[in-house]
Design an enzyme around this catalytic site. Structure first.
Site, PDB file in Angstrom:
ATOM      1  N   HIS A  18     -24.060  11.492  24.707  1.00  0.00           N
ATOM      2  CA  HIS A  18     -25.314  12.184  24.365  1.00  0.00           C
ATOM      3  C   HIS A  18     -25.615  13.263  25.407  1.00  0.00           C
ATOM      4  O   HIS A  18     -26.000  14.383  25.072  1.00  0.00           O
ATOM      5  CB  HIS A  18     -26.508  11.211  24.382  1.00  0.00           C
ATOM      6  CG  HIS A  18     -26.535  10.217  23.257  1.00  0.00           C
ATOM      7  ND1 HIS A  18     -26.751   8.878  23.470  1.00  0.00           N
ATOM      8  CD2 HIS A  18     -26.416  10.381  21.918  1.00  0.00           C
ATOM      9  CE1 HIS A  18     -26.765   8.253  22.299  1.00  0.00           C
ATOM     10  NE2 HIS A  18     -26.551   9.138  21.347  1.00  0.00           N
ATOM     11  N   LYS A  42     -35.873  -0.552  12.222  1.00  0.00           N
ATOM     12  CA  LYS A  42     -34.549  -0.597  12.854  1.00  0.00           C
ATOM     13  C   LYS A  42     -34.603  -1.493  14.093  1.00  0.00           C
ATOM     14  O   LYS A  42     -35.460  -1.310  14.959  1.00  0.00           O
ATOM     15  CB  LYS A  42     -34.091   0.818  13.217  1.00  0.00           C
ATOM     16  CG  LYS A  42     -32.632   0.852  13.601  1.00  0.00           C
ATOM     17  CD  LYS A  42     -32.076   2.245  13.698  1.00  0.00           C
ATOM     18  CE  LYS A  42     -30.678   2.195  14.288  1.00  0.00           C
ATOM     19  NZ  LYS A  42     -30.112   3.523  14.475  1.00  0.00           N
ATOM     20  N   ARG A  91     -18.499  13.470  16.439  1.00  0.00           N
ATOM     21  CA  ARG A  91     -17.330  12.865  17.098  1.00  0.00           C
ATOM     22  C   ARG A  91     -16.151  12.904  16.128  1.00  0.00           C
ATOM     23  O   ARG A  91     -15.816  13.948  15.632  1.00  0.00           O
ATOM     24  CB  ARG A  91     -17.664  11.441  17.552  1.00  0.00           C
ATOM     25  CG  ARG A  91     -18.631  11.408  18.721  1.00  0.00           C
ATOM     26  CD  ARG A  91     -19.185  10.038  18.919  1.00  0.00           C
ATOM     27  NE  ARG A  91     -19.834   9.608  17.689  1.00  0.00           N
ATOM     28  CZ  ARG A  91     -20.563   8.504  17.542  1.00  0.00           C
ATOM     29  NH1 ARG A  91     -20.715   7.706  18.553  1.00  0.00           N
ATOM     30  NH2 ARG A  91     -21.125   8.207  16.399  1.00  0.00           N
ATOM     31  N   SER A 129     -23.464   4.301  21.102  1.00  0.00           N
ATOM     32  CA  SER A 129     -24.389   3.303  21.646  1.00  0.00           C
ATOM     33  C   SER A 129     -24.011   1.922  21.121  1.00  0.00           C
ATOM     34  O   SER A 129     -24.023   0.944  21.873  1.00  0.00           O
ATOM     35  CB  SER A 129     -25.826   3.626  21.241  1.00  0.00           C
ATOM     36  OG  SER A 129     -26.203   4.874  21.759  1.00  0.00           O
TER      37      SER A 129
END
Ligand code: PNS
Length: 162
Positions: A18, A42, A91, A129
């Site tokens: 990040h 979440k 990515r 993450s």
């Protein structure tokens, strides 16, 4: 014109990947707002306050970056903040479909806000993450993948050294 971008995400927790995107985003924009999505549905490891705190500590060396939170639609938040762009890191190919969908929906919702993608640095290509949290939950070595402060907080949260 003051070029402002929103860098949105869950940041649960912030990774070196990040920070790489943020650092490079700051070369394109005058200001980048790192915006944490507040989503009560979440399940996150860190509370919003903890994520703000970690991000703020990581951003001390970046005077043109600041941390904020948002709820609801990202484009509405971006418009409210007078931002022209949404910054996202990309990515491997696996990110593409989701990011493409997100960008197209955001464009449909507000054509004035541009999605800008930066390819992640090769060394962060498999850093996420979630994978970091999984490795950390089993005591895996995550050194160099997250800032030291984040590793310490994660270690404290999980109750074992990392
Ligand atoms: O780091 P993440 O979890 O992949 O980030 C996803 C995020 C926060 C960018 C995305 O879920 C989001 O923008 N949510 C807010 C609601 C929204 O505007 N969704 C897109 C159009 S429906």
């Amino acid at each position: 014109m003051h070029r402002r971008a929103i860098y949105p995400g869950s940041f649960d927790p912030v990774t070196n990947g990040h920070l790489d995107i943020l650092e490079r985003g700051l070369k394109l924009f005058d200001e980048v707002i790192v915006a944490i999505l507040v989503n009560p549905n979440k399940k996150c490891v860190f509370t919003v306050e903890e994520r703000i705190d970690m991000l703020e500590s990581c951003l001390v060396d970046y005077p043109n970056a600041r941390v904020d939170t948002f709820g609801g639609l990202l484009v509405d938040y971006a418009a409210k903040m007078d931002a022209q762009a949404i910054l996202r890191g990309m990515r491997a190919v696996s990110d593409f479909e989701y990011e493409f969908q997100l960008a197209l929906m955001n464009r449909r919702l507000n054509r004035d806000i541009q999605s800008v993608f930066l390819m992640t640095g090769l060394r962060w290509i498999f850093t996420s993450s979630s994978i970091i949290k999984e490795a950390a939950s089993f005591g895996g070595n995550i050194e160099g993948m997250v800032p030291d402060l984040v590793r310490e907080r994660l270690s404290k949260k999980l109750g074992h050294p990392l």
